[in-house]
Design a protein around this motif. Structure first.
Motif, PDB file in Angstrom:
ATOM      1  N   LEU A   2       0.822  -1.199   0.000  1.00  0.00           N
ATOM      2  CA  LEU A   2       0.000   0.000   0.000  1.00  0.00           C
ATOM      3  C   LEU A   2       0.862   1.257   0.000  1.00  0.00           C
ATOM      4  O   LEU A   2       0.560   2.224  -0.700  1.00  0.00           O
ATOM      5  CB  LEU A   2      -0.940  -0.007   1.213  1.00  0.00           C
ATOM      6  CG  LEU A   2      -1.960   1.130   1.281  1.00  0.00           C
ATOM      7  CD1 LEU A   2      -2.818   1.168   0.026  1.00  0.00           C
ATOM      8  CD2 LEU A   2      -2.843   0.972   2.508  1.00  0.00           C
ATOM      9  N   SER A   6       0.720   3.750  -3.091  1.00  0.00           N
ATOM     10  CA  SER A   6       0.268   5.130  -2.873  1.00  0.00           C
ATOM     11  C   SER A   6       1.277   6.135  -3.409  1.00  0.00           C
ATOM     12  O   SER A   6       0.907   7.184  -3.939  1.00  0.00           O
ATOM     13  CB  SER A   6       0.018   5.374  -1.382  1.00  0.00           C
ATOM     14  OG  SER A   6       1.219   5.228  -0.644  1.00  0.00           O
ATOM     15  N   THR A  15      -8.369   7.962  -0.168  1.00  0.00           N
ATOM     16  CA  THR A  15      -8.278   6.642  -0.798  1.00  0.00           C
ATOM     17  C   THR A  15      -7.405   5.715   0.037  1.00  0.00           C
ATOM     18  O   THR A  15      -7.724   4.531   0.205  1.00  0.00           O
ATOM     19  CB  THR A  15      -7.695   6.774  -2.218  1.00  0.00           C
ATOM     20  OG1 THR A  15      -8.510   7.674  -2.975  1.00  0.00           O
ATOM     21  CG2 THR A  15      -7.653   5.425  -2.917  1.00  0.00           C
ATOM     22  N   THR A  18      -9.333   4.468   2.939  1.00  0.00           N
ATOM     23  CA  THR A  18     -10.303   3.453   2.512  1.00  0.00           C
ATOM     24  C   THR A  18      -9.621   2.113   2.297  1.00  0.00           C
ATOM     25  O   THR A  18     -10.110   1.069   2.751  1.00  0.00           O
ATOM     26  CB  THR A  18     -10.990   3.892   1.202  1.00  0.00           C
ATOM     27  OG1 THR A  18     -11.669   5.136   1.424  1.00  0.00           O
ATOM     28  CG2 THR A  18     -11.999   2.848   0.747  1.00  0.00           C
ATOM     29  N   TYR A  19      -8.484   2.107   1.616  1.00  0.00           N
ATOM     30  CA  TYR A  19      -7.746   0.866   1.360  1.00  0.00           C
ATOM     31  C   TYR A  19      -7.283   0.213   2.663  1.00  0.00           C
ATOM     32  O   TYR A  19      -7.338  -1.006   2.819  1.00  0.00           O
ATOM     33  CB  TYR A  19      -6.542   1.132   0.463  1.00  0.00           C
ATOM     34  CG  TYR A  19      -6.876   1.385  -0.984  1.00  0.00           C
ATOM     35  CD1 TYR A  19      -8.174   1.171  -1.469  1.00  0.00           C
ATOM     36  CD2 TYR A  19      -5.916   1.832  -1.886  1.00  0.00           C
ATOM     37  CE1 TYR A  19      -8.482   1.393  -2.801  1.00  0.00           C
ATOM     38  CE2 TYR A  19      -6.225   2.067  -3.225  1.00  0.00           C
ATOM     39  CZ  TYR A  19      -7.502   1.838  -3.666  1.00  0.00           C
ATOM     40  OH  TYR A  19      -7.807   2.055  -4.984  1.00  0.00           O
ATOM     41  N   SER A  63     -14.393  -4.258  -4.342  1.00  0.00           N
ATOM     42  CA  SER A  63     -13.339  -3.317  -3.947  1.00  0.00           C
ATOM     43  C   SER A  63     -12.173  -4.060  -3.291  1.00  0.00           C
ATOM     44  O   SER A  63     -11.004  -3.796  -3.577  1.00  0.00           O
ATOM     45  CB  SER A  63     -13.896  -2.268  -2.988  1.00  0.00           C
ATOM     46  OG  SER A  63     -14.904  -1.499  -3.605  1.00  0.00           O
ATOM     47  N   LEU A  67      -8.260  -4.658  -4.673  1.00  0.00           N
ATOM     48  CA  LEU A  67      -7.116  -4.332  -3.838  1.00  0.00           C
ATOM     49  C   LEU A  67      -6.194  -5.538  -3.684  1.00  0.00           C
ATOM     50  O   LEU A  67      -4.967  -5.411  -3.729  1.00  0.00           O
ATOM     51  CB  LEU A  67      -7.597  -3.852  -2.467  1.00  0.00           C
ATOM     52  CG  LEU A  67      -6.528  -3.356  -1.489  1.00  0.00           C
ATOM     53  CD1 LEU A  67      -5.737  -2.204  -2.090  1.00  0.00           C
ATOM     54  CD2 LEU A  67      -7.173  -2.918  -0.183  1.00  0.00           C
TER      55      LEU A  67
END
Length: 250
Positions: A2, A6, A15, A18-19, A63, A67
């Motif tokens: 992540l 990012s 975002t 949220t992830y 979603s 991911l």
């Protein structure tokens, strides 16, 4: 993954929040299992678990599925695994529910919005609460609440944007407000973040009426008085900025 993703994709702060929240589900299911130990069948069972045990809707599962695809691709690129368990996995469908009782002119879902008269009742009720307030702090809370509702209804400003509106972003003579930031409080108000709105179009100049300008001016004066009343307990923002609307609770 992540952190790397990012930086590479220049993900928005909202975002990333949220992830991070979505990753709680695979971390819970796979526990301490390392990526290369996850088989395609185990990953498929995970998707079913999201629906059957977690009770998530298909959109939420999609979603998480997307991911996890990014996570497995990252692992492949790093040489941690040869193939992704994502490949060939199927998202479970929702059971179709049919309502045969609806007439032709009926809609299954009708969006709920406050009409002008209903909004007036909300404001009137808040003003009544202000009159019944037991302490000066409570009086301030209800006065501010009335102003928040009034400004949002007359400008379309979102609550997160209004929460971080600064005096320097308000131009009384030109009757304009500049929106360039919003509040992110997914980790709680004590750990809030301030960042740009999610889309470029959300950064905008808003024309306001003289009534809205007068309400903002009254709020600014009220906040100064509230700050003097609270004294050292008054919240100091992380970067020293002052906001027009504040959280009056301790």
């Amino acid at each position: 993954m992540l952190v790397y993703h990012s930086k590479l994709k220049k993900l928005h702060l909202n975002t990333i929040h949220t992830y991070t929240h979505l990753l709680v589900h695979p971390c819970t299911y796979f526990n301490s299992k390392i990526v290369k130990e996850i088989t395609p069948s185990q990953y498929q069972d995970f998707l079913l678990w999201l629906q059957e045990e977690r009770g998530l809707a298909v959109k939420s599962i999609q979603s998480i599925h997307g991911l996890m695809n990014a996570l497995f691709r990252h692992a492949v690129q790093r040489g941690q695994i040869k193939t992704s368990p994502y490949v060939g996995a199927t998202i479970p469908k929702e059971e179709e529910e049919e309502n045969f009782d609806l007439d032709f002119d009926e809609e299954a879902e009708v969006p709920n919005f406050l009409e002008k008269e209903q909004l007036a009742k909300v404001i009137a009720a808040a003003k009544q609460k202000n009159e019944q307030a037991a302490t000066p702090r409570e009086e301030f809370e209800w006065r501010q609440f009335v102003r928040v509702i009034f400004i949002m209804a007359h400008t379309g400003i979102r609550v997160g944007e209004l929460s971080v509106l600064e005096p320097r972003k308000f131009n009384k003579s030109k009757l304009k407000i500049r929106i360039s930031a919003t509040l992110y409080d997914k980790d709680g108000l004590s750990n809030y973040d301030i960042g740009p709105p999610k889309s470029k179009s959300s950064r905008r100049l808003i024309d306001i009426s003289e009534r809205v300008a007068a309400v903002i001016e009254a709020q600014m004066k009220d906040v100064k008085a509230f700050r003097l009343m609270i004294g050292p307990k008054y919240h100091k923002n992380k970067d020293g900025r002052e906001f027009i609307f504040v959280n009056p609770t301790e």
